[in-house]
Motif scaffolding. Structure first.
Motif, PDB file in Angstrom:
ATOM      1  N   SER A  26       9.879 -36.525  92.530  1.00 34.08           N
ATOM      2  CA  SER A  26       9.017 -35.334  92.529  1.00 34.08           C
ATOM      3  C   SER A  26       7.565 -35.711  92.231  1.00 34.08           C
ATOM      4  O   SER A  26       6.636 -35.086  92.739  1.00 34.08           O
ATOM      5  N   GLU A  30       4.386 -34.479  94.470  1.00 29.92           N
ATOM      6  CA  GLU A  30       3.272 -33.717  93.875  1.00 29.92           C
ATOM      7  C   GLU A  30       1.951 -34.447  94.107  1.00 29.92           C
ATOM      8  O   GLU A  30       0.939 -33.850  94.470  1.00 29.92           O
ATOM      9  N   ARG A  33       0.759 -34.362  97.773  1.00 28.78           N
ATOM     10  CA  ARG A  33       0.283 -33.015  98.132  1.00 28.78           C
ATOM     11  C   ARG A  33      -1.116 -32.769  97.558  1.00 28.78           C
ATOM     12  O   ARG A  33      -2.003 -32.285  98.254  1.00 28.78           O
ATOM     13  N   LYS A  34      -1.300 -33.159  96.288  1.00 29.06           N
ATOM     14  CA  LYS A  34      -2.607 -32.953  95.655  1.00 29.06           C
ATOM     15  C   LYS A  34      -3.682 -33.752  96.388  1.00 29.06           C
ATOM     16  O   LYS A  34      -4.786 -33.263  96.635  1.00 29.06           O
ATOM     17  N   GLU A 264      13.088 -31.863  98.889  1.00 32.19           N
ATOM     18  CA  GLU A 264      11.794 -31.919  99.588  1.00 32.19           C
ATOM     19  C   GLU A 264      11.977 -31.737 101.090  1.00 32.19           C
ATOM     20  O   GLU A 264      11.125 -31.174 101.766  1.00 32.19           O
TER      21      GLU A 264
END
Ligand code: SF4
Length: 270
Positions: A26, A30, A33-34, A264
């Motif tokens: 994860s 994350e 994506r950021k 995901e």
């Protein structure tokens, strides 16, 4: 009834692992994506942006130089300098692998992928997914190509040729092909274990039938980026999903268990 997801143990690829130092992927999702949010806040998400990243990622030596001499006014070096420090924990074994790679194998650009290239490929996959996912989901026919190294090697695989290529027969509850295939079918995507299905034939068939088709690829990062670029070049809506590590015979000389983040995968298809 849909079987519950198999146990999710960290896998260590030859060069990368999406687990990083942790026991889940994860953190990777994350982070990417950021980073993609930050990149697209400063640059509109277009085919040109993705193409510029593709071209920039080819110059291995230049990439190292760009990290040493950061010019914030230069778009591609600025992107590399933004993403590189955050993605290094996932690619710690690349340099060790490259040091041991025999000279005769350097012609294989997948095996010879450098650390900076991995980071740009990770970003390129995420941006390509964002740009094409709607088009992919709206295609008349959606095909997913899964790598055979994702199967459960503790059983004799019963996958069988069916149409375009091999399809899973759901014989093992701990097999990632099984779980991924079920998720894909739920989203009206035809899952195939890619053993050499003829893509040209598929493209011709869809063309003659006047139907659009899209492709979802699952593979290790160097293989995946190569396939996604080929699809983009041929104007096929493509999305890609990386294996948690590169664990197959091509990298290790033998097969080691591999996995994907099934939650995901579901998130990508929603
Ligand atoms: S569940 Fe599917 S892919 Fe996995 S071993 Fe069985 S037939 Fe092969």
């Amino acid at each position: 009834m849909k079987p519950s997801h198999p146990g999710y143990l960290p896998v260590t690829g030859k060069t990368y692992t999406l687990f990083g130092d942790g026991d889940s992927t994860s953190g990777y999702y994350e982070t990417i994506r950021k980073l993609a949010d930050e990149v697209t806040n400063n640059n509109p998400l277009t085919e040109e942006l993705i193409e510029e990243i593709r071209v920039f990622s080819r110059g291995k030596r230049n990439l190292r130089k760009c990290l040493k001499k950061n010019d914030p006014g230069d778009r591609m070096p600025a992107i590399l300098n933004l993403i590189d420090p955050h993605l290094r924990e996932y690619t710690e074994k690349v340099d060790e692998h490259l040091k041991k790679l025999p000279l005769r194998k350097f012609w294989d650009f997948r095996l010879a992928t450098t650390r900076e290239q991995y980071h740009l490929y990770m970003l390129e996959i995420e941006l390509t997914n964002r740009l094409y996912v709607d088009k992919f989901l709206k295609a008349d026919r959606k095909i997913a190509l899964l790598p055979y190294c994702l199967q459960d090697f503790s059983v004799t695989c019963k996958a069988d040729k069916n149409g375009f290529d091999y399809q899973c027969k759901h014989c093992s509850e701990i097999c990632y092909q099984n779980h991924a295939s079920l998720i894909l079918e739920e989203h009206s995507i035809e899952p195939y274990i890619w053993m050499g299905g003829d893509m040209k034939q598929l493209a011709k068939y869809s063309f003659h039938e006047n139907r659009t088709f899209g492709i979802l690829g699952i593979a290790c990062i160097p293989e995946l980026i190569n396939g996604m670029r080929t699809c983009r070049k041929n104007h096929i809506p493509v999305i890609g999903f990386p294996l948690n590590g590169n664990c197959c015979i091509r990298w290790h000389g033998e097969f080691f268990p591999n996995s994907i983040d099934l939650e995901e995968l579901e998130r990508l298809l929603q």
